[in-house]
Motif scaffolding. Sequence first.
Motif, PDB file in Angstrom:
ATOM      1  N   ILE A 178      22.388  60.110  26.433  1.00 58.62           N
ATOM      2  CA  ILE A 178      22.625  59.835  27.990  1.00 58.62           C
ATOM      3  C   ILE A 178      22.921  58.401  28.089  1.00 58.62           C
ATOM      4  N   ILE A 179      22.271  57.443  27.348  1.00 58.32           N
ATOM      5  CA  ILE A 179      22.520  56.186  27.572  1.00 58.32           C
ATOM      6  C   ILE A 179      23.571  55.543  26.697  1.00 58.32           C
ATOM      7  N   SER A 180      23.704  56.002  26.026  1.00 63.05           N
ATOM      8  CA  SER A 180      25.070  55.547  25.016  1.00 63.05           C
ATOM      9  C   SER A 180      26.431  55.878  25.519  1.00 63.05           C
ATOM     10  N   THR A 181      26.519  56.956  26.402  1.00 65.80           N
ATOM     11  CA  THR A 181      27.846  57.375  26.890  1.00 65.80           C
ATOM     12  C   THR A 181      28.439  56.456  27.648  1.00 65.80           C
ATOM     13  N   PRO A 182      27.759  55.691  28.670  1.00 66.12           N
ATOM     14  CA  PRO A 182      28.487  54.661  29.605  1.00 66.12           C
ATOM     15  C   PRO A 182      28.907  53.695  28.701  1.00 66.12           C
ATOM     16  N   LEU A 183      28.019  53.026  27.575  1.00 65.96           N
ATOM     17  CA  LEU A 183      28.509  51.902  26.763  1.00 65.96           C
ATOM     18  C   LEU A 183      29.874  52.203  26.038  1.00 65.96           C
ATOM     19  N   VAL A 184      29.771  53.540  25.566  1.00 62.66           N
ATOM     20  CA  VAL A 184      31.066  53.689  24.874  1.00 62.66           C
ATOM     21  C   VAL A 184      32.384  53.966  25.805  1.00 62.66           C
ATOM     22  N   LEU A 185      32.276  54.237  26.936  1.00 63.22           N
ATOM     23  CA  LEU A 185      33.310  54.423  28.002  1.00 63.22           C
ATOM     24  C   LEU A 185      33.510  53.204  28.397  1.00 63.22           C
ATOM     25  N   ARG A 186      32.774  51.888  28.594  1.00 73.24           N
ATOM     26  CA  ARG A 186      32.793  50.756  28.761  1.00 73.24           C
ATOM     27  C   ARG A 186      34.017  49.987  27.626  1.00 73.24           C
ATOM     28  N   ILE A 187      33.508  50.262  26.311  1.00 75.79           N
ATOM     29  CA  ILE A 187      34.155  49.600  25.441  1.00 75.79           C
ATOM     30  C   ILE A 187      35.702  50.100  25.061  1.00 75.79           C
ATOM     31  N   PHE A 188      35.900  51.453  25.477  1.00 81.40           N
ATOM     32  CA  PHE A 188      37.128  51.972  25.649  1.00 81.40           C
ATOM     33  C   PHE A 188      37.869  52.103  26.660  1.00 81.40           C
ATOM     34  N   GLN A 189      37.297  51.232  27.682  1.00 85.79           N
ATOM     35  CA  GLN A 189      37.950  51.499  29.224  1.00 85.79           C
ATOM     36  C   GLN A 189      39.594  50.961  29.252  1.00 85.79           C
ATOM     37  N   PRO A 190      40.158  50.127  28.657  1.00 91.49           N
ATOM     38  CA  PRO A 190      41.602  49.794  28.673  1.00 91.49           C
ATOM     39  C   PRO A 190      42.305  51.304  28.380  1.00 91.49           C
ATOM     40  N   GLU A 191      41.999  52.046  27.039  1.00 92.78           N
ATOM     41  CA  GLU A 191      42.569  53.335  26.783  1.00 92.78           C
ATOM     42  C   GLU A 191      42.187  54.278  27.810  1.00 92.78           C
ATOM     43  N   ILE A 192      40.940  54.221  28.311  1.00 89.43           N
ATOM     44  CA  ILE A 192      40.901  55.208  29.483  1.00 89.43           C
ATOM     45  C   ILE A 192      41.441  55.063  30.797  1.00 89.43           C
ATOM     46  N   GLU A 193      41.663  53.979  31.110  1.00 86.81           N
ATOM     47  CA  GLU A 193      42.606  53.682  32.341  1.00 86.81           C
ATOM     48  C   GLU A 193      43.954  54.377  32.090  1.00 86.81           C
ATOM     49  N   THR A 194      44.319  53.768  30.974  1.00 87.57           N
ATOM     50  CA  THR A 194      45.886  54.236  30.631  1.00 87.57           C
ATOM     51  C   THR A 194      45.910  55.970  30.874  1.00 87.57           C
ATOM     52  N   GLU A 195      44.997  56.491  30.229  1.00 86.31           N
ATOM     53  CA  GLU A 195      45.047  57.831  30.128  1.00 86.31           C
ATOM     54  C   GLU A 195      44.685  58.561  31.535  1.00 86.31           C
ATOM     55  N   ILE A 196      43.924  57.883  32.275  1.00 81.81           N
ATOM     56  CA  ILE A 196      43.684  58.369  33.890  1.00 81.81           C
ATOM     57  C   ILE A 196      44.934  58.191  34.615  1.00 81.81           C
ATOM     58  N   ASN A 197      45.734  56.980  34.621  1.00 82.33           N
ATOM     59  CA  ASN A 197      47.076  57.171  35.197  1.00 82.33           C
ATOM     60  C   ASN A 197      47.801  58.370  34.763  1.00 82.33           C
ATOM     61  N   LYS A 198      47.682  58.876  33.523  1.00 83.41           N
ATOM     62  CA  LYS A 198      48.690  59.943  33.278  1.00 83.41           C
ATOM     63  C   LYS A 198      48.025  61.280  33.863  1.00 83.41           C
ATOM     64  N   ILE A 199      46.781  61.342  33.941  1.00 80.04           N
ATOM     65  CA  ILE A 199      46.125  62.509  34.566  1.00 80.04           C
ATOM     66  C   ILE A 199      46.494  62.489  36.122  1.00 80.04           C
ATOM     67  N   ARG A 200      46.328  61.263  36.740  1.00 79.82           N
ATOM     68  CA  ARG A 200      46.705  61.117  38.131  1.00 79.82           C
ATOM     69  C   ARG A 200      48.053  61.849  38.407  1.00 79.82           C
ATOM     70  N   GLN A 201      49.101  61.359  37.558  1.00 81.80           N
ATOM     71  CA  GLN A 201      50.428  61.623  37.743  1.00 81.80           C
ATOM     72  C   GLN A 201      50.546  62.968  37.438  1.00 81.80           C
ATOM     73  N   GLU A 202      50.027  63.723  36.433  1.00 79.78           N
ATOM     74  CA  GLU A 202      50.112  65.064  36.397  1.00 79.78           C
ATOM     75  C   GLU A 202      49.488  65.789  37.664  1.00 79.78           C
TER      76      GLU A 202
END
Length: 489
Positions: free
Chosen positions: A105-129
């Motif tokens: 549980i604790i490690s998940t937010p840390l991993v998401l924070r490290i890969f935030q640029p890649e995640i933001e790019t993919e979130i934009n694609k998800i929003r467009q879809e």
Amino acid sequence: MKRHPLIWLSGAQPAILEQTPGDRAKYQGIGGAVLTTATLAGVSMFFALQMALRAPWYAALPISLVWFLAILNLDRWLVVSIQRGNRAWLVALPRLLMALLFGFIISTPLVLRIFQPEIETEINKIRQEQTERFQGDLSGGEVGRKIDALEKQETALLQTIAGGGTVVNPEEDPQIVALRERLGPLEKTRDENADAATCELTGDKCRDGSRKSGAGPRYENFRAKQREAERQIREIDRQIKDRRDDITATSKTSREQTLREANESLPGVQTQLENLRQIQSDEQQSFEQANEGNTGLLVRLDALNRASAGDFTLGLWRVLLFLLFTVIECLPIFVKVLQLYGPPNTYEQLAEEHAKRSVTTGKIRAETHEQALELEQTSQLSQSRSLVEARQEAAQKLGAMTAESELRVAAAILAAWEEREIARIPKHLDEYVTSTHDPIPEPGSPEPAPEPAVTPPFFGPGAPGVMPYYAPAFDEDARRADLEGRQPR
């Protein structure tokens, strides 16, 4: 011994650890691991609050601090509760599983924070879809179909008005357009029921089922629905034909009437079209706001999964970082569990001896306390018995003294009464003689019934000239006052 924070976090006893300076570094390391895991937990909570709830730093900081203290105490308890024994692994297993759960549980937010640029790019694609999917659903929905029909009707009316009331193409007439829109669902219903009836009768054109042939209730039901759809289709075709004939006939003779009807119908059609477009726009705007605000952990996890699905490097590092943070979160428990499978160090041996002595001392103290309680109870019981016996003896003495006093008083009263009565005899002789001698009855007369002799009592009410004497009642309060040497109440 001066207390050290890391020693306290490790759960070691400073007094015993002072005797084994060689083990001090080990337990400082365990305390440092506990502090590290709690710090990572606090940082992870801070990131999670900012990502999931968009909380400002001044709101996320105190909550993260509380989470840091909670994990700090939890890890310290897990480390302290794992001790050596015959079945230490049974005790350590559930604690290890709990540590792994918290580590994930604790490690998940840390991993998401490290890969935030890649995640933001993919979130934009998800929003467009999601936007494209919503627009398709919005256009193909009930509101979208009504807008398409009204737009066609508006175009036809505008062409009629532009042509001076003449309908150039009867198929563009609003009534004919509306009637043809009703034909599509009816034709589909007719064809489906015709195929179902054929399937029931001959076994052909069957999508599924047993494909058995024969006319029955199901066949008749499908045929009835088919005939009803055909009847409605014929009725609509007749209305279309009549409307086409009316348009053809009136286009030559009543252009002014047609133009007037088109001008009257156009504002209503445009008003409906504007309202439906506003509804569609509001729904689109609401969706866009919700879509832009969707920045929670779930969409980020989905984005990370999609980003790492087609990228081996990203997927590998994601797994490695996740495992790294998880192992760090479980590090104090791992170290403590590994200690169980090695030889006990000096501190553990002294701690075990200290625990045994503490148990022995505790038993002795408990036994001494019980004996002291028994002695105290025995002393209290003896004291109570002595007090009761003393009270009984004092009551007997007081009774004897009271009896002697009453006897002396009675003797004095009797002497005074005797002296007074002897003095009264010369003056009241007849009274004393009459009261003590009965008259002699005459011969032949019936003897009177004997009357009970009335002798004046010496004591009590009725004694001639004697004050009544009442023996004093036994007063418990007076007796206690005599024993205590105070005045009675």
